[in-house]
Design a protein around this motif. Sequence first.
Motif, short mmCIF file in Angstrom:
data_model
loop_
_atom_site.label_atom_id
_atom_site.label_comp_id
_atom_site.label_asym_id
_atom_site.label_seq_id
_atom_site.Cartn_x
_atom_site.Cartn_y
_atom_site.Cartn_z
N GLU A 10 -43.75 -4.32 -40.80
CA GLU A 10 -44.57 -3.11 -40.75
C GLU A 10 -45.66 -3.12 -41.81
O GLU A 10 -46.76 -2.58 -41.61
N LEU A 11 -45.37 -3.75 -42.94
CA LEU A 11 -46.31 -3.71 -44.07
C LEU A 11 -47.34 -4.83 -44.04
O LEU A 11 -48.47 -4.64 -44.49
N GLU A 12 -46.97 -6.00 -43.54
CA GLU A 12 -47.78 -7.21 -43.75
C GLU A 12 -49.22 -7.05 -43.27
O GLU A 12 -50.15 -7.52 -43.92
N ASP A 44 -53.33 -1.73 -43.60
CA ASP A 44 -54.58 -1.69 -44.38
C ASP A 44 -54.32 -1.84 -45.87
O ASP A 44 -55.09 -2.49 -46.59
N GLU A 45 -53.24 -1.22 -46.32
CA GLU A 45 -52.90 -1.27 -47.75
C GLU A 45 -52.70 -2.71 -48.22
O GLU A 45 -53.23 -3.13 -49.25
N ALA A 46 -51.92 -3.49 -47.45
CA ALA A 46 -51.65 -4.87 -47.83
C ALA A 46 -52.91 -5.72 -47.75
O ALA A 46 -53.16 -6.58 -48.61
N ASN A 105 -50.30 7.84 -51.62
CA ASN A 105 -51.11 7.22 -50.58
C ASN A 105 -50.67 5.79 -50.23
O ASN A 105 -51.33 5.13 -49.43
N GLN A 106 -49.58 5.31 -50.82
CA GLN A 106 -49.14 3.94 -50.56
C GLN A 106 -47.78 3.95 -49.86
O GLN A 106 -46.93 4.79 -50.13
N LYS A 107 -47.58 2.96 -49.00
CA LYS A 107 -46.34 2.87 -48.24
C LYS A 107 -45.36 1.87 -48.83
O LYS A 107 -44.15 2.05 -48.76
N ALA A 108 -45.88 0.77 -49.41
CA ALA A 108 -45.03 -0.32 -49.84
C ALA A 108 -43.94 0.10 -50.83
O ALA A 108 -42.77 -0.29 -50.66
N PRO A 109 -44.24 0.89 -51.87
CA PRO A 109 -43.17 1.25 -52.80
C PRO A 109 -42.01 1.99 -52.12
O PRO A 109 -40.84 1.77 -52.46
#
Length: 702
Positions: free
Chosen positions: A260-262, A265-267, A228-232
């Motif tokens: 894209e990450l900054e 929602d995850e960040a 469910n996470q994009k950053a890794p």
Amino acid sequence: MNESPVVRLEKDGEIGVIIVNYPPVNALGSGVSDGIIDALNRANADPAIKAMVLMGEGRSFIAGADIRGFGTGRKRPPLGQRTYDVLDASPKPVVAAIHGYALGGGLENALACHYRIAVPSAKVGLPEVLIGILPGGGGTQRLPRVVGAQAALELITSGRHVPAPEAAGLGIIDEVLPANANLRAAAVAYARKIADIRPLPRVRDRNVTAEPAVFDAVRKSIARKARNQKAPYSCIAAVEAACTLPFDEGIRRESELFAELENADEAKALRYAFFAEREVAKLPDLPPDIKPCNFAAPAVVGAGTMGGGIAMAFADFGYDVKIMDAAQDALDRGMERIRANYATSVKRGSLAEDERLRRLGRIHPVAGYDDISDCDVVIEAVFERMDVKKPVFEKLDQVLKPDAFLFSNTSALDMDELAAVTKRPERVAGTHFFSPANVMKLLEVVRPSKASPETLMTAMALGRRIGKISAMAGNTDGFVANRSRAPFNSEMVILLEEGCLPEQVDKVMVDFGYPMGPFAVGDLAGLDVGAEGRKRRALANPNYRKLPIADKLVEMGRYGQKTGAGWYRYEKGDRTPHPDPEVAAIIRSVAAGMGVPQRTFTDTEILHRLLFSSVNEACRILEEGKAYRASDIDVMWLHGFGFPRYRGGLMYWADGIGVKSVYAQIAAWHQQYGDRWAPSRLLRELAETGTPFREAKPAPFA
């Protein structure tokens, strides 16, 4: 140009020393990057300077970016004009002199220098993945060129801190100084030694390659933890770019992925969690000049699973600790369990054998109260029943010196009642550890009415000194963590009465991001533990909502993993939960006897039934003044119950749905199911005003 107030350039003969001084940890905050660039330009323009040293004043080299700047729309310098680019392009060599931490942007600046030296206690790392982003200052491009793709992938996707000796072995650090070395003097001497070496060794000029299989293997290895996470996965893609693109193109790709990450929602959720963990340490209603007391001689009373885990927590952080149990056989079993736990860590490779021996040597078993009479802080960890704990407290009060602190590892009992059996109620508090106590990060400090501010500050500090995150809770049944979780625990069993099965509920919660489903966790903890609490609450409240399915399993001796059967069945020597037809039959039988109609559920309804029930109870806790902040409850759920960190916490997650939507659904369930779903007053007020949960103003702490 005037010198920056946070970065200064000093001369030491022909060496320019650039010093960052931005307390407390030299984060890359306002003016720091510009100050470094200005100092570099002035040093390069000065013909008397042959080489430079970049170092930090105070506690650290550079501990990373100022996280408060992320997601604010701040304008980042264009590629080619950042500190990393200017350091990299310097015509004169720059030596990074590292002490304390060089994390994130700190390490990225160090990697852009031509040489790196460090004191032995220094730590380096790129932990950006832990706040939902990737290293955006060239870290994903330079680190692989230094340590290779495989090692870089491990460091960047884990975000771990690397001690200086290990960093030297990987090639990140060129030289680790002797322990007693003066960092500035050694760095200046090193700079003189390399001042005339040409060409300058630039990390960007190195090459790195790796087979596609390397990246595929890492994606596979992190799949469960990173779901469910994009950053890794973006971190992996950035390192892949380092191996397949020229340096400048790789830098551009890194910047694209970072952008894209900054603001994802995850960040945002991970940044919220980061700041919530710092806010939880603040006790705004205590006098600001109160300081915690130091302690040097801790003891734990009770050598069971919790007591042993608490003793290990002290030993793991360098404390000699006594562990006492009046029953010699219980003490022997407790020490054997501690030895087995440490042996397992050695077998897994997470603990060196010599460190195992050191930690074990700090735990001192004793069999009598007189043996702990000289201890300055004692944590009682006997069985969770008032009639068992009270006599222990009375005896401890008699034998301990008057200024010793007396804490109880209780998960629900009234701390005022316990404190009342002593002559030192002002030096009594609750210290609720979570199981396993040597692993779980949360320490819930429970505040009895007569506890002094000094006692509360000491209990909070105790947790931090043994690696815990300490959070204050009011003295209410279940305190804050377990009380807010209790409706969840009830609702998951009530769902079974209506037609769900344990494996369906567990799948929903694992898909949501929990490491284990709640029924599997119940089997791990022991179903008899929950049954004891239900009995106590039923005696105290004639309207208490009983859970006949759970009680039936306990009556049958199905306590969970320790008996080989609970909500699931277990094969001997295997902790894998297997759905059990016998449990399904019990559920059908009990539901039929209750006359509850059976139906099917969507995953969303299961998720919301569990979590909304706890959101409502958390609002009651806040309106009663039993917690300081909604964010404190989030911290407790993150570190006490494994709530997925990338969702921020229970209340933050509920804000993502919207307070009005949560209230409307709870109000509808109130009509359908009755009083257990009655909306709390605070929830109703928040919905009426459109105030987010995380901005709720709780009652004064009670």
